[in-house]
Design a protein around this motif. Structure first.
Motif, PDB file in Angstrom:
ATOM      1  N   TYR A  64       5.657   3.616   7.846  1.00  0.00           N
ATOM      2  CA  TYR A  64       4.891   4.421   7.005  1.00  0.00           C
ATOM      3  C   TYR A  64       4.821   5.684   7.133  1.00  0.00           C
ATOM      4  O   TYR A  64       3.578   6.194   7.496  1.00  0.00           O
ATOM      5  CB  TYR A  64       3.505   3.668   7.214  1.00  0.00           C
ATOM      6  N   ASP A  65       5.959   6.513   6.980  1.00  0.00           N
ATOM      7  CA  ASP A  65       6.006   7.733   7.489  1.00  0.00           C
ATOM      8  C   ASP A  65       5.256   8.937   6.601  1.00  0.00           C
ATOM      9  O   ASP A  65       4.848   9.775   7.076  1.00  0.00           O
ATOM     10  CB  ASP A  65       7.375   8.191   7.235  1.00  0.00           C
ATOM     11  N   ASN A  66       5.031   8.433   5.283  1.00  0.00           N
ATOM     12  CA  ASN A  66       3.954   9.047   4.287  1.00  0.00           C
ATOM     13  C   ASN A  66       2.628   8.953   4.168  1.00  0.00           C
ATOM     14  O   ASN A  66       1.811   9.209   3.232  1.00  0.00           O
ATOM     15  CB  ASN A  66       4.680   9.059   2.912  1.00  0.00           C
ATOM     16  N   MET A  67       2.170   8.021   5.342  1.00  0.00           N
ATOM     17  CA  MET A  67       0.738   7.674   5.212  1.00  0.00           C
ATOM     18  C   MET A  67       0.100   8.221   6.437  1.00  0.00           C
ATOM     19  O   MET A  67       0.573   8.153   7.420  1.00  0.00           O
ATOM     20  CB  MET A  67       0.661   6.095   5.319  1.00  0.00           C
ATOM     21  N   PHE A  68      -1.355   8.458   6.146  1.00  0.00           N
ATOM     22  CA  PHE A  68      -2.142   9.034   7.217  1.00  0.00           C
ATOM     23  C   PHE A  68      -2.559   7.943   7.672  1.00  0.00           C
ATOM     24  O   PHE A  68      -3.128   6.873   7.058  1.00  0.00           O
ATOM     25  CB  PHE A  68      -3.000   9.890   6.610  1.00  0.00           C
ATOM     26  N   PHE A  69      -2.997   7.935   8.952  1.00  0.00           N
ATOM     27  CA  PHE A  69      -3.449   6.931   9.923  1.00  0.00           C
ATOM     28  C   PHE A  69      -4.699   7.073  10.410  1.00  0.00           C
ATOM     29  O   PHE A  69      -5.030   8.507  10.881  1.00  0.00           O
ATOM     30  CB  PHE A  69      -2.510   6.614  11.335  1.00  0.00           C
ATOM     31  N   LEU A  70      -5.622   6.345  10.427  1.00  0.00           N
ATOM     32  CA  LEU A  70      -6.989   6.477  10.976  1.00  0.00           C
ATOM     33  C   LEU A  70      -6.668   5.561  12.392  1.00  0.00           C
ATOM     34  O   LEU A  70      -6.471   4.279  12.380  1.00  0.00           O
ATOM     35  CB  LEU A  70      -7.922   5.973  10.196  1.00  0.00           C
ATOM     36  N   ILE A  71      -6.928   6.130  13.443  1.00  0.00           N
ATOM     37  CA  ILE A  71      -6.152   5.255  14.808  1.00  0.00           C
ATOM     38  C   ILE A  71      -7.695   5.072  15.496  1.00  0.00           C
ATOM     39  O   ILE A  71      -8.140   5.865  16.337  1.00  0.00           O
ATOM     40  CB  ILE A  71      -5.215   6.500  15.528  1.00  0.00           C
TER      41      ILE A  71
ATOM     42  N   LEU B 258       0.829  -1.158   0.041  1.00  0.00           N
ATOM     43  CA  LEU B 258       0.164  -0.001   0.091  1.00  0.00           C
ATOM     44  C   LEU B 258       0.750   1.328   0.090  1.00  0.00           C
ATOM     45  O   LEU B 258       0.570   2.118  -0.592  1.00  0.00           O
ATOM     46  CB  LEU B 258      -0.953  -0.055   1.265  1.00  0.00           C
ATOM     47  N   LYS B 259       2.008   1.373   0.704  1.00  0.00           N
ATOM     48  CA  LYS B 259       3.040   2.238   0.858  1.00  0.00           C
ATOM     49  C   LYS B 259       3.393   2.664  -0.604  1.00  0.00           C
ATOM     50  O   LYS B 259       3.468   3.624  -1.160  1.00  0.00           O
ATOM     51  CB  LYS B 259       4.082   2.230   1.591  1.00  0.00           C
ATOM     52  N   GLU B 260       3.682   1.629  -1.396  1.00  0.00           N
ATOM     53  CA  GLU B 260       4.418   1.775  -2.711  1.00  0.00           C
ATOM     54  C   GLU B 260       3.378   2.448  -3.627  1.00  0.00           C
ATOM     55  O   GLU B 260       3.473   3.156  -4.531  1.00  0.00           O
ATOM     56  CB  GLU B 260       4.667   0.395  -3.237  1.00  0.00           C
ATOM     57  N   LEU B 261       1.979   1.998  -3.378  1.00  0.00           N
ATOM     58  CA  LEU B 261       0.910   2.725  -4.241  1.00  0.00           C
ATOM     59  C   LEU B 261       0.769   4.153  -3.744  1.00  0.00           C
ATOM     60  O   LEU B 261       0.704   5.065  -4.792  1.00  0.00           O
ATOM     61  CB  LEU B 261      -0.313   2.029  -4.045  1.00  0.00           C
ATOM     62  N   ASN B 262       0.731   4.390  -2.747  1.00  0.00           N
ATOM     63  CA  ASN B 262       0.600   5.702  -2.096  1.00  0.00           C
ATOM     64  C   ASN B 262       1.722   6.706  -2.380  1.00  0.00           C
ATOM     65  O   ASN B 262       1.537   7.882  -2.532  1.00  0.00           O
ATOM     66  CB  ASN B 262       0.282   5.578  -0.616  1.00  0.00           C
TER      67      ASN B 262
ATOM     68  N   LEU C  45       1.416  11.263  -3.580  1.00  0.00           N
ATOM     69  CA  LEU C  45       1.856  12.403  -2.380  1.00  0.00           C
ATOM     70  C   LEU C  45       1.621  13.692  -3.054  1.00  0.00           C
ATOM     71  O   LEU C  45       1.887  14.211  -4.239  1.00  0.00           O
ATOM     72  CB  LEU C  45       3.358  12.180  -2.088  1.00  0.00           C
ATOM     73  N   ASP C  46       1.170  14.623  -2.230  1.00  0.00           N
ATOM     74  CA  ASP C  46       1.053  16.007  -2.459  1.00  0.00           C
ATOM     75  C   ASP C  46       2.160  16.838  -1.569  1.00  0.00           C
ATOM     76  O   ASP C  46       3.004  16.229  -0.772  1.00  0.00           O
ATOM     77  CB  ASP C  46      -0.211  16.310  -2.285  1.00  0.00           C
ATOM     78  N   LYS C  47       1.989  18.058  -1.630  1.00  0.00           N
ATOM     79  CA  LYS C  47       2.792  18.918  -0.869  1.00  0.00           C
ATOM     80  C   LYS C  47       2.931  18.652   0.497  1.00  0.00           C
ATOM     81  O   LYS C  47       3.789  19.245   1.368  1.00  0.00           O
ATOM     82  CB  LYS C  47       2.605  20.432  -1.221  1.00  0.00           C
ATOM     83  N   THR C  48       1.839  18.075   1.461  1.00  0.00           N
ATOM     84  CA  THR C  48       1.819  17.572   2.787  1.00  0.00           C
ATOM     85  C   THR C  48       2.824  16.693   2.941  1.00  0.00           C
ATOM     86  O   THR C  48       3.214  16.574   4.203  1.00  0.00           O
ATOM     87  CB  THR C  48       0.358  17.494   3.035  1.00  0.00           C
ATOM     88  N   GLY C  49       3.219  15.800   1.885  1.00  0.00           N
ATOM     89  CA  GLY C  49       3.930  14.769   2.163  1.00  0.00           C
ATOM     90  C   GLY C  49       3.426  13.593   2.234  1.00  0.00           C
ATOM     91  O   GLY C  49       3.889  12.542   2.730  1.00  0.00           O
ATOM     92  N   TYR C  50       1.997  13.560   2.245  1.00  0.00           N
ATOM     93  CA  TYR C  50       0.852  12.716   2.461  1.00  0.00           C
ATOM     94  C   TYR C  50       0.334  12.184   1.264  1.00  0.00           C
ATOM     95  O   TYR C  50       0.233  12.931   0.437  1.00  0.00           O
ATOM     96  CB  TYR C  50       0.108  12.720   3.665  1.00  0.00           C
ATOM     97  N   GLY C  51      -0.229  10.743   1.025  1.00  0.00           N
ATOM     98  CA  GLY C  51      -0.975  10.425  -0.014  1.00  0.00           C
ATOM     99  C   GLY C  51      -2.366  10.105   0.499  1.00  0.00           C
ATOM    100  O   GLY C  51      -2.725   9.972   1.645  1.00  0.00           O
ATOM    101  N   PRO C  52      -3.352   9.809  -0.366  1.00  0.00           N
ATOM    102  CA  PRO C  52      -4.594   9.591  -0.208  1.00  0.00           C
ATOM    103  C   PRO C  52      -5.056   8.296   0.154  1.00  0.00           C
ATOM    104  O   PRO C  52      -6.237   7.907   0.568  1.00  0.00           O
ATOM    105  CB  PRO C  52      -5.536  10.058  -1.454  1.00  0.00           C
ATOM    106  N   ILE C  53      -3.816   7.341   0.221  1.00  0.00           N
ATOM    107  CA  ILE C  53      -4.150   6.005   0.678  1.00  0.00           C
ATOM    108  C   ILE C  53      -3.436   5.912   2.066  1.00  0.00           C
ATOM    109  O   ILE C  53      -2.402   5.858   2.090  1.00  0.00           O
ATOM    110  CB  ILE C  53      -3.545   5.005  -0.273  1.00  0.00           C
ATOM    111  N   GLY C  54      -4.346   5.843   2.932  1.00  0.00           N
ATOM    112  CA  GLY C  54      -4.180   5.785   4.564  1.00  0.00           C
ATOM    113  C   GLY C  54      -4.154   4.375   4.925  1.00  0.00           C
ATOM    114  O   GLY C  54      -4.887   3.344   4.449  1.00  0.00           O
ATOM    115  N   LEU C  55      -4.023   4.205   6.392  1.00  0.00           N
ATOM    116  CA  LEU C  55      -3.811   3.036   7.079  1.00  0.00           C
ATOM    117  C   LEU C  55      -4.734   2.903   8.362  1.00  0.00           C
ATOM    118  O   LEU C  55      -4.741   4.000   9.029  1.00  0.00           O
ATOM    119  CB  LEU C  55      -2.523   2.544   7.525  1.00  0.00           C
ATOM    120  N   VAL C  56      -5.305   1.982   8.527  1.00  0.00           N
ATOM    121  CA  VAL C  56      -5.961   2.031   9.983  1.00  0.00           C
ATOM    122  C   VAL C  56      -5.349   1.177  10.972  1.00  0.00           C
ATOM    123  O   VAL C  56      -4.729  -0.163  10.593  1.00  0.00           O
ATOM    124  CB  VAL C  56      -7.485   0.971   9.609  1.00  0.00           C
TER     125      VAL C  56
END
Length: 288
Positions: A215-222, A180-184, A188-199
């Motif tokens: 997974y530093d470039n992935m947003f988390f739903l915690i 998933l990280k490879e896809l994300n 990436l946009d200028k925030t450094g994150y992409g739209p494929i996040g992880l739970v």
């Protein structure tokens, strides 16, 4: 402004709390549902929560199961809630945990990224393989939508499959996350994150730092904080300088009014109070 820029900015401005609108008719006081249809009672309750918390949370997560359980009226409330969030320029996660491939997945994408049930993000279950993720990419790339994909969840049974050891002695969920990280990374946009996040659940204290770093470039739903009693330090470590993730709390926020004598008259006020308390607890413990 991209979807991830909107989310990143919301977290920066309002904090990282995600309000889970996992609303059961049982949570609503009798006086607030008398002479109302199920859909109106559910929506009115949600609207009060939203109106009272929209400046102290980043996003709203709507668990579809709670609404499906009430049939067509429940789904009407689900649709009205998503529409209300959108009209107020707020962000939403449809917690639908879809897992299918090919045309079926494309239809799920259409159902939850457009029309009556449109949300900004949806949750996905990746365990049929990457072809259960790829059908959503068209909406992600062209319609500025996002997904949160199950990685390391907070339920007790998560270890049954997620933590199975592979030949290299790594846990299975890391293989899922790496793909998933490879896809994300391509998105990436200028925030450094992409739209494929992880739970990523916050109940596994021995793993949180490794997962955040990997997974530093992935947003988390915690999930896991609140009713599941995850430690605030675990949550803090899954965030990235108090951003890079949203921390879901549902029942603890929705039912906080029950802890006060005047709660039935101040449902929204006490929901707001719990949002603020949740944020402060995590921030303060993280500084220790």
């Amino acid at each position: 402004m991209t979807l991830m820029e909107r989310l990143y900015n919301k977290v920066s401005q309002n904090g990282f709390v995600c309000v889970g609108l996992d609303t059961s008719i049982d949570y609503i006081p009798k006086t607030h549902k008398e002479n109302k249809s199920i859909d109106q009672a559910l929506f009115d309750f949600n609207r009060e929560i939203i109106d009272s918390t929209k400046d102290v949370c980043a996003i709203y997560k709507i668990q579809i199961a709670y609404y499906e359980s009430y049939g067509l009226l429940g789904m009407k409330a689900y649709s009205k809630t998503l529409s209300y969030i959108r009209k107020n320029n707020l962000l939403s996660i449809a917690d639908v945990k879809r897992s299918d491939i090919a045309q079926s997945a494309k239809q799920y994408a259409k159902a939850h990224f457009s029309g009556d049930f449109e949300a900004d993000f949806i949750t996905l279950n990746p365990y049929m393989g990457m072809d259960s993720i790829s059908p959503y990419l068209d909406f992600i790339e062209k319609k500025d939508k996002g997904v949160f994909v199950l990685l390391r969840t907070s339920n007790p049974g998560a270890s049954d499959f997620e933590c199975l050891k592979l030949k290299d002695n790594s846990e299975f969920f890391y293989t899922v996350g790496d793909k998933l990280k490879e896809l994300n990374n391509k998105l990436l946009d200028k925030t450094g994150y992409g739209p494929i996040g992880l739970v990523v659940g916050a109940t596994h204290k021995d793993e949180v730092e490794k997962i955040r770093k990997r997974y530093d470039n992935m947003f988390f739903l915690i999930p896991g904080f609140g009713a599941q009693m995850a430690e605030s330090m675990n949550v803090y470590k899954l965030l990235n300088n108090l951003n890079g993730g949203v921390v879901n709390s549902s029942r603890a926020i929705l039912k906080n009014y029950l802890n006060f004598d005047d709660g039935e008259d101040k449902i929204g006020y006490y929901a707001r109070l719990k949002c603020i308390e949740t944020r402060k607890e995590i921030e303060n413990n993280g500084r220790l």
